[in-house]
Design an enzyme around this catalytic site. Structure first.
Site, PDB file in Angstrom:
ATOM      1  N   SER A 169       8.823   4.156  -2.549  1.00  0.00           N
ATOM      2  CA  SER A 169       7.999   2.582  -2.479  1.00  0.00           C
ATOM      3  C   SER A 169       8.957   1.707  -3.079  1.00  0.00           C
ATOM      4  O   SER A 169      10.264   2.042  -3.408  1.00  0.00           O
ATOM      5  CB  SER A 169       7.201   2.950  -4.010  1.00  0.00           C
ATOM      6  OG  SER A 169       7.888   2.967  -5.028  1.00  0.00           O
ATOM      7  N   VAL A 183       0.946  -1.206  -0.055  1.00  0.00           N
ATOM      8  CA  VAL A 183       0.010  -0.119  -0.181  1.00  0.00           C
ATOM      9  C   VAL A 183       0.831   1.294   0.175  1.00  0.00           C
ATOM     10  O   VAL A 183       1.560   1.363   0.836  1.00  0.00           O
ATOM     11  CB  VAL A 183      -0.913  -0.022   1.138  1.00  0.00           C
ATOM     12  CG1 VAL A 183      -1.932   1.253   1.202  1.00  0.00           C
ATOM     13  CG2 VAL A 183      -1.797  -1.339   1.047  1.00  0.00           C
ATOM     14  N   ASP A 184       0.875   1.873  -1.009  1.00  0.00           N
ATOM     15  CA  ASP A 184       1.588   3.286  -1.198  1.00  0.00           C
ATOM     16  C   ASP A 184       0.822   4.178  -1.631  1.00  0.00           C
ATOM     17  O   ASP A 184       0.639   4.304  -2.873  1.00  0.00           O
ATOM     18  CB  ASP A 184       2.977   2.817  -2.434  1.00  0.00           C
ATOM     19  CG  ASP A 184       3.795   4.004  -2.091  1.00  0.00           C
ATOM     20  OD1 ASP A 184       3.696   4.957  -1.638  1.00  0.00           O
ATOM     21  OD2 ASP A 184       4.977   3.836  -3.003  1.00  0.00           O
ATOM     22  N   SER A 185       0.245   5.175  -0.906  1.00  0.00           N
ATOM     23  CA  SER A 185      -0.423   6.456  -1.131  1.00  0.00           C
ATOM     24  C   SER A 185       0.387   7.423  -1.946  1.00  0.00           C
ATOM     25  O   SER A 185      -0.261   8.444  -2.656  1.00  0.00           O
ATOM     26  CB  SER A 185      -0.910   7.059   0.313  1.00  0.00           C
ATOM     27  OG  SER A 185       0.065   7.364   1.030  1.00  0.00           O
ATOM     28  N   GLY A 186       1.608   7.258  -2.056  1.00  0.00           N
ATOM     29  CA  GLY A 186       2.573   8.184  -2.627  1.00  0.00           C
ATOM     30  C   GLY A 186       2.665   7.784  -4.260  1.00  0.00           C
ATOM     31  O   GLY A 186       3.248   8.520  -5.058  1.00  0.00           O
TER      32      GLY A 186
END
Length: 472
Positions: A401, A278-281
């Site tokens: 990431s 999960v990588d909101s960037g």
């Protein structure tokens, strides 16, 4: 600074006193109830004169762990002084007799055995100093013969030994078995304790407020207006602040030096379990080519969406999977993927997180998405290939990431897709022209002409694909 006062007049040991760097000699004299008419202050074999009363202790060289000795001012021989001398002689004779008795009762092997010199406490030995003797003395403690060579080091050691003889309370602070007998023998004292005293004194003299070598400190202070010296002084001051911050961080917030586990969740694609990062960037949700083949989605990759993923480095985009069912816990949700040749199976990017109004709840350590709640994986279940090589971690640019080891291009080994701007355009070709009707129709949806033209370029003129691209 911590200052200990050895008063040879009253045979008392005062302190250590924790003093500020700006305290003056006059204030220090008042603190220890010093009588200028009857007493004299000594530090590092140098007398502190009353003319320096306005100077600070730091200016007088009293720093760190220091010892100041209070001695009586010598006067003409009187009956009283003769009496004191006789008492001192009697006391010395008594101590010598006691030492001789101990020596007789002690086996030869143990007579010269003393605990390791390194046990001398740092709080006492670094700065314990005393006055210069009234006349040169030989190592044996008597008047020096004409052919004896008395060095300043020998004088320093002998003066320290006499200070211990005159101050039993000071000697009691040295946790060495048989120290009282040791200080009676000047040769043995010089042999065992002397090297430690000289080493401690050299360390103290080398110390300064800049925390650098004394030779460099003297060079810098001799011409502080020189631009190169100013730059070096500024560098030393900055380094001191950095070290102070480091020490405070290690003391009060040691957790900031620990590694942080990345956020992974369990999901399924076509019945195949997948650990998704999960990588909101990350701008888009990304799937590896290996996972696409394992889950049977390789045949659905639209290679018209080839392009370049740009971040810290860059990597080649193989294509795009427009829609696939993903199972998170008990919920099935459609998802689209950008396909990259990377070692991370699946990266859940901002596009899907925003689409399903996901909430990363770090307090509860869960991801809330599409009306369901799924926990983040513990460290033991996180894929091991995510860990960076320690040597590479020190040289690579930071990445937000895990897509740091990409095989598509050499530069992509350091690429971070967390900050990537995914350029989905096909390789550069001749400039395309699009039907004006399609352009106007897409602009009526609320997009600018530039955005519409870019979307049409990506979709090779397909208005429906362009509309889907614009709404992502």
């Amino acid at each position: 600074m911590n200052v200990t006062v050895s008063n040879e007049v009253t045979d008392e040991l005062l302190g250590p006193f924790e003093l500020s760097d700006d305290i003056t000699l006059m204030d220090f004299m008042a603190l220890i109830d010093f009588d200028e008419n009857e007493q004299a202050l000594w530090h590092n074999m140098r007398q502190l004169k009353s003319v320096d009363r306005e100077k600070t202790l730091m200016q007088l060289g009293i720093v760190g762990e220091s010892l100041v000795v209070v001695k009586a001012i010598k006067k003409k021989a009187t009956e009283g002084s003769t009496t004191r001398a006789s008492k001192a002689s009697a006391k010395a004779a008594k101590a010598a007799a006691k030492a001789a008795a101990v020596a007789r009762d002690t086996p030869a092997e143990q007579a010269t055995t003393v605990s390791p010199v390194a046990q001398v406490p740092v709080a006492v030995s670094p700065a314990v100093t005393a006055a210069v003797p009234t006349q040169p003395t030989s190592p044996s403690g008597g008047p020096a013969a004409a052919n004896d060579i008395i060095t300043p080091e020998d004088e320093y050691i002998e003066t320290f030994r006499k200070s211990l003889l005159n101050s039993p309370s000071l000697a009691s602070n040295i946790p060495i078995p048989g120290v009282n007998q040791l200080i009676q023998d000047s040769q043995l004292f010089k042999q065992l304790i002397g090297p430690v005293l000289l080493h401690r004194r050299a360390q103290q003299q080398a110390a300064n407020q800049m925390g650098t070598a004394q030779s460099e400190y003297v060079k810098l202070m001799s011409n502080p207006d020189d631009p190169s010296n100013q730059a070096r002084i500024s560098e030393l001051i900055n380094q001191q602040e950095i070290d102070e911050q480091l020490h405070k961080a290690m003391e009060y917030t040691p957790e900031v030096f620990a590694s942080v586990n990345m956020l992974y969740i369990n999901m399924e694609i076509n019945g195949h379990p997948v650990k998704a990062f999960v990588d909101s960037g990350a701008q888009s949700t990304i799937m590896s080519t290996a996972l696409a083949e394992r889950t049977g989605l390789g045949r659905l990759v639209d290679k018209r969406f080839r392009g370049i993923a740009r971040g810290v480095g860059k990597g080649e985009i193989i294509g795009r999977v427009h829609a696939a069912q993903v199972k998170i816990e008990t919920q099935f949700i459609p998802c689209s993927f950008i396909v990259l040749d990377t070692n991370v199976d699946l990266l859940l990017g901002l596009d899907m997180l925003r689409r399903y109004q996901a909430c990363v709840d770090l307090k509860e350590n869960v991801l809330k998405i599409a009306g369901i709640v799924t926990p983040f994986l513990p460290e033991a279940e996180i894929p091991k290939h995510f860990d960076m090589d320690p040597s590479a971690e020190a040289t690579n640019l930071p990445s937000t990431s895990p897509l740091g080891n990409q095989k598509a291009a050499p530069e992509a080994r350091d690429a971070g897709v967390g900050s990537a701007l995914l350029n989905r355009s096909t390789p550069a070709t001749a400039e395309r022209t699009h039907a004006e009707e399609d352009v106007r129709r897409l602009m009526d949806l609320g997009f600018s002409r530039a955005e519409v033209l870019k979307a049409l370029d990506h979709s090779q003129g397909n208005a429906e694909y362009a509309a889907a691209f614009l709404f992502q």
